[in-house]
Scaffold this motif. Structure first.
Motif, PDB file in Angstrom:
ATOM      1  N   ARG A 114     -14.749 -10.020   1.991  1.00 21.61           N
ATOM      2  CA  ARG A 114     -14.273 -11.054   1.100  1.00 21.61           C
ATOM      3  C   ARG A 114     -14.957 -10.843  -0.246  1.00 21.61           C
ATOM      4  N   LEU A 115     -14.244 -11.088  -1.324  1.00 24.34           N
ATOM      5  CA  LEU A 115     -14.796 -10.910  -2.672  1.00 24.34           C
ATOM      6  C   LEU A 115     -14.850 -12.275  -3.353  1.00 24.34           C
ATOM      7  N   ALA A 116     -16.046 -12.771  -3.579  1.00 30.27           N
ATOM      8  CA  ALA A 116     -16.252 -14.056  -4.237  1.00 30.27           C
ATOM      9  C   ALA A 116     -16.292 -13.809  -5.745  1.00 30.27           C
ATOM     10  N   VAL A 117     -15.141 -13.403  -6.255  1.00 29.08           N
ATOM     11  CA  VAL A 117     -15.020 -13.007  -7.659  1.00 29.08           C
ATOM     12  C   VAL A 117     -13.804 -13.728  -8.250  1.00 29.08           C
ATOM     13  N   PRO A 127     -19.306  -3.946 -10.468  1.00 27.72           N
ATOM     14  CA  PRO A 127     -20.544  -3.982  -9.694  1.00 27.72           C
ATOM     15  C   PRO A 127     -20.668  -5.325  -8.969  1.00 27.72           C
ATOM     16  N   VAL A 128     -20.951  -5.271  -7.670  1.00 31.62           N
ATOM     17  CA  VAL A 128     -21.053  -6.481  -6.856  1.00 31.62           C
ATOM     18  C   VAL A 128     -22.315  -6.458  -6.013  1.00 31.62           C
ATOM     19  N   ARG A 129     -22.648  -7.631  -5.485  1.00 26.45           N
ATOM     20  CA  ARG A 129     -23.860  -7.806  -4.685  1.00 26.45           C
ATOM     21  C   ARG A 129     -23.525  -8.660  -3.471  1.00 26.45           C
ATOM     22  N   LEU A 130     -24.164  -8.346  -2.347  1.00 23.37           N
ATOM     23  CA  LEU A 130     -23.961  -9.074  -1.106  1.00 23.37           C
ATOM     24  C   LEU A 130     -24.361 -10.534  -1.245  1.00 23.37           C
ATOM     25  N   THR A 131     -23.566 -11.416  -0.659  1.00 27.68           N
ATOM     26  CA  THR A 131     -23.859 -12.844  -0.607  1.00 27.68           C
ATOM     27  C   THR A 131     -23.258 -13.390   0.673  1.00 27.68           C
ATOM     28  N   THR A 132     -23.331 -14.676   0.864  1.00 31.75           N
ATOM     29  CA  THR A 132     -22.631 -15.319   1.967  1.00 31.75           C
ATOM     30  C   THR A 132     -21.763 -16.428   1.406  1.00 31.75           C
ATOM     31  N   VAL A 133     -20.658 -16.697   2.109  1.00 27.56           N
ATOM     32  CA  VAL A 133     -19.742 -17.779   1.744  1.00 27.56           C
ATOM     33  C   VAL A 133     -19.379 -18.535   3.014  1.00 27.56           C
ATOM     34  N   SER A 134     -18.960 -19.757   2.838  1.00 27.14           N
ATOM     35  CA  SER A 134     -18.542 -20.569   3.975  1.00 27.14           C
ATOM     36  C   SER A 134     -17.281 -19.977   4.597  1.00 27.14           C
ATOM     37  N   PHE A 147     -20.278 -12.851   5.413  1.00 27.01           N
ATOM     38  CA  PHE A 147     -20.701 -12.057   4.259  1.00 27.01           C
ATOM     39  C   PHE A 147     -19.556 -11.912   3.276  1.00 27.01           C
ATOM     40  N   ALA A 148     -19.925 -11.722   2.032  1.00 29.03           N
ATOM     41  CA  ALA A 148     -18.973 -11.493   0.949  1.00 29.03           C
ATOM     42  C   ALA A 148     -19.733 -10.754  -0.145  1.00 29.03           C
ATOM     43  N   PHE A 149     -19.017 -10.377  -1.182  1.00 23.56           N
ATOM     44  CA  PHE A 149     -19.659  -9.771  -2.343  1.00 23.56           C
ATOM     45  C   PHE A 149     -19.260 -10.561  -3.573  1.00 23.56           C
ATOM     46  N   ARG A 150     -20.242 -10.783  -4.446  1.00 26.23           N
ATOM     47  CA  ARG A 150     -20.051 -11.509  -5.704  1.00 26.23           C
ATOM     48  C   ARG A 150     -20.386 -10.576  -6.852  1.00 26.23           C
ATOM     49  N   PRO A 151     -19.954 -10.913  -8.080  1.00 27.65           N
ATOM     50  CA  PRO A 151     -20.306 -10.061  -9.221  1.00 27.65           C
ATOM     51  C   PRO A 151     -21.817  -9.968  -9.384  1.00 27.65           C
ATOM     52  N   GLU A 152     -22.284  -8.780  -9.698  1.00 29.62           N
ATOM     53  CA  GLU A 152     -23.705  -8.592  -9.974  1.00 29.62           C
ATOM     54  C   GLU A 152     -24.000  -9.148 -11.362  1.00 29.62           C
TER      55      GLU A 152
END
Length: 157
Positions: A114-117, A127-134, A147-152
């Protein structure tokens, strides 16, 4: 509120004493950091896979061992998940809302995530960084995160 990971086998050291009870803060993070993803590496051909698996998809000669994955990568490809996925997907209590998904290049492996972007920011090469989302709220009230990735962010280590 209690929070837990959607599948602890996707993450590093689910029984690690530091995070043994898997208590997460209100953003689903351990002390502000996303849990690390873990895949597997073949001892013969060095192929890295995610999620972990017991045999190498490329050769039959090696033994697969745990490989902690980088927390930073770049968007390799993406799309909008415009309709609810098939079960076992669970929509949020307030109903389904489209979200971005894609492949993130972590160097030795592409991870589907999932991409939290925001739409205006998403692009191949971002460029993205690992995060978590609901992911959803369990019947007992526990918030389940994935897990998801958000913008760095600029200057982020």
């Amino acid at each position: 509120m209690t929070t837990r990971l959607i599948d602890e086998s996707l993450f590093e050291n689910p029984d690690d004493s530091e995070h043994g009870d898997r208590r997460l803060d209100d953003r689903g993070l351990h002390g502000g950091d996303a849990p690390r993803l873990v895949g597997a590496r073949c001892s013969a051909c060095h192929t890295v896979v995610f999620p972990r698996q017991d045999s190498c998809p490329r050769c039959a000669d090696g033994v697969m061992s745990e490989q902690v994955l980088p927390v930073r990568g770049v968007v390799w490809s993406w799309t909008l998940q415009a309709f609810p996925p098939k079960p076992p997907y669970r929509p949020p209590a307030d109903g389904y809302r489209p979200y971005h998904v894609g492949y993130v290049d972590l160097g030795e492996v592409l991870v589907e995530a999932r991409l939290a972007v925001p739409r205006e920011d998403i692009r191949i090469g971002l460029p993205v960084r690992l995060t978590t989302v609901s992911a959803y709220r369990h019947e007992d009230g526990t918030e389940v995160v994935t897990f998801a990735f958000r913008p760095e962010r600029d200057g982020e280590l």
